[in-house]
Design a protein around this motif. Structure first.
Motif, short mmCIF file in Angstrom:
data_model
loop_
_atom_site.label_atom_id
_atom_site.label_comp_id
_atom_site.label_asym_id
_atom_site.label_seq_id
_atom_site.Cartn_x
_atom_site.Cartn_y
_atom_site.Cartn_z
N TRP A 134 0.85 -1.19 0.00
CA TRP A 134 0.00 0.00 0.00
C TRP A 134 0.89 1.24 0.00
CZ3 TRP A 134 -5.31 0.36 2.55
CH2 TRP A 134 -6.04 -0.82 2.32
N LEU A 135 0.29 2.38 -0.34
CA LEU A 135 0.97 3.67 -0.25
C LEU A 135 0.52 4.34 1.04
CD1 LEU A 135 2.75 5.80 -1.72
CD2 LEU A 135 0.62 6.78 -2.59
N ALA A 136 1.48 4.76 1.85
CA ALA A 136 1.20 5.50 3.09
C ALA A 136 1.63 6.94 2.86
CB ALA A 136 1.95 4.89 4.27
N VAL A 137 0.66 7.84 2.75
CA VAL A 137 0.93 9.25 2.51
C VAL A 137 0.88 9.99 3.85
CG1 VAL A 137 0.17 11.35 1.32
CG2 VAL A 137 -0.12 9.11 0.22
N ASN A 138 2.00 10.61 4.20
CA ASN A 138 2.09 11.39 5.45
C ASN A 138 1.61 10.62 6.68
OD1 ASN A 138 2.98 13.65 3.95
ND2 ASN A 138 0.88 14.32 3.62
N PRO A 139 2.11 9.38 6.89
CA PRO A 139 1.60 8.60 8.02
C PRO A 139 1.84 9.31 9.36
CG PRO A 139 3.61 7.62 7.13
CD PRO A 139 3.21 8.72 6.19
N GLY A 140 0.79 9.36 10.15
CA GLY A 140 0.87 9.98 11.47
C GLY A 140 0.45 11.44 11.49
N LEU A 141 0.32 12.06 10.33
CA LEU A 141 -0.11 13.46 10.28
C LEU A 141 -1.64 13.53 10.12
CD1 LEU A 141 2.58 15.10 7.95
CD2 LEU A 141 2.50 15.02 10.45
N PRO A 142 -2.23 14.66 10.43
CA PRO A 142 -3.69 14.78 10.28
C PRO A 142 -4.17 14.62 8.83
CG PRO A 142 -2.84 16.54 11.67
CD PRO A 142 -1.65 15.82 11.09
N ILE A 143 -3.28 14.70 7.86
CA ILE A 143 -3.67 14.55 6.46
C ILE A 143 -3.19 13.22 5.89
CG2 ILE A 143 -3.88 17.02 5.98
CD1 ILE A 143 -1.08 16.82 4.63
N GLU A 144 -2.98 12.23 6.75
CA GLU A 144 -2.51 10.94 6.29
C GLU A 144 -3.55 10.25 5.42
OE1 GLU A 144 -3.91 8.50 10.29
OE2 GLU A 144 -1.79 8.47 9.70
N GLY A 145 -3.06 9.37 4.56
CA GLY A 145 -3.91 8.54 3.73
C GLY A 145 -3.21 7.23 3.42
N TYR A 146 -3.98 6.16 3.34
CA TYR A 146 -3.43 4.84 3.06
C TYR A 146 -4.19 4.29 1.85
CZ TYR A 146 -1.43 5.51 7.61
OH TYR A 146 -0.74 6.03 8.67
N LEU A 147 -3.43 4.00 0.79
CA LEU A 147 -4.06 3.63 -0.47
C LEU A 147 -3.56 2.27 -0.96
CD1 LEU A 147 -3.38 7.06 -2.15
CD2 LEU A 147 -5.48 6.37 -1.03
N PRO A 148 -4.47 1.38 -1.32
CA PRO A 148 -4.04 0.11 -1.90
C PRO A 148 -3.49 0.32 -3.30
CG PRO A 148 -6.44 0.28 -1.92
CD PRO A 148 -5.92 1.49 -1.21
N ALA A 149 -2.64 -0.59 -3.74
CA ALA A 149 -1.99 -0.47 -5.05
C ALA A 149 -3.01 -0.36 -6.18
CB ALA A 149 -1.06 -1.66 -5.29
N TRP A 150 -4.11 -1.10 -6.11
CA TRP A 150 -5.09 -1.08 -7.20
C TRP A 150 -5.71 0.30 -7.39
CZ3 TRP A 150 -9.90 0.44 -5.78
CH2 TRP A 150 -10.30 0.24 -4.46
N TYR A 151 -5.72 1.12 -6.36
CA TYR A 151 -6.33 2.44 -6.45
C TYR A 151 -5.39 3.48 -7.07
CZ TYR A 151 -9.15 6.47 -5.08
OH TYR A 151 -9.90 7.61 -5.08
#
Length: 172
Positions: A100-117
């Protein structure tokens, strides 16, 4: 992180979108950014080597950040070299479809995206699957064919799992 504040206009837009519960807007902002990917010490800065990863709850995540400030806020003393990628480039060069892609993990704007997305998001498709009329028709057809005593997963009106925001895409 209570001390964190958006360092860029894009991060402010992402934060505003999350506060408003506007997932599509969050993904539209994310889709237009070049993300910063940390490169592990001693690794090549060019793919296929040099993916900065983090393992959590049995899942591997590629780390990505929306600004140098976000990278420093998350990685602190482990901040080092990074490279930039668009989501389209990431989708094309993705190292493992189970990651998965972890965007800004731990920050209020974090996002976790699966590869298919990632591949759809990289070309501007910001809505989650099932939001089109064709997909809704397929879901309705599948519902009619389902065995009634099969276990059911909570779903939204269009038949897909409920997502209230990007953080809902994180591992469970």
């Amino acid at each position: 992180m209570t001390d964190w504040a958006p360092a860029t206009e894009a991060e402010r837009e992402m934060q505003d979108a999350l506060r408003a519960g506007d997932q599509d807007r969050y993904f539209r902002v994310l889709a237009r950014l070049d993300l910063l990917l940390p490169v592990p010490a001693g690794a090549s800065a060019q793919p296929p080597k040099g993916w900065g990863t983090w393992a959590a709850q049995g899942r591997t995540h590629v780390l990505a950040f929306t600004s140098p400030s976000a990278l420093r806020a998350c990685l602190a003393d482990h901040t080092g070299t990074y490279r930039q990628h668009s989501l389209e480039d990431l989708a094309t060069n993705w190292p493992d479809q189970t990651w998965w892609l972890a965007v800004n993990p731990g920050l209020p704007i974090e996002g976790y995206l699966p590869a298919w997305y990632l591949s759809g998001l990289g070309v501007g498709e910001v809505q989650l699957p099932g939001r089109t009329l064709g997909a809704q028709a397929r879901v309705e057809h599948a519902r009619r064919l389902q065995v009634h005593d099969a276990p059911q997963q909570p779903a939204s009106d269009d038949g897909w799992p409920k997502f209230s925001g990007p953080s809902d895409l994180q591992p469970t």
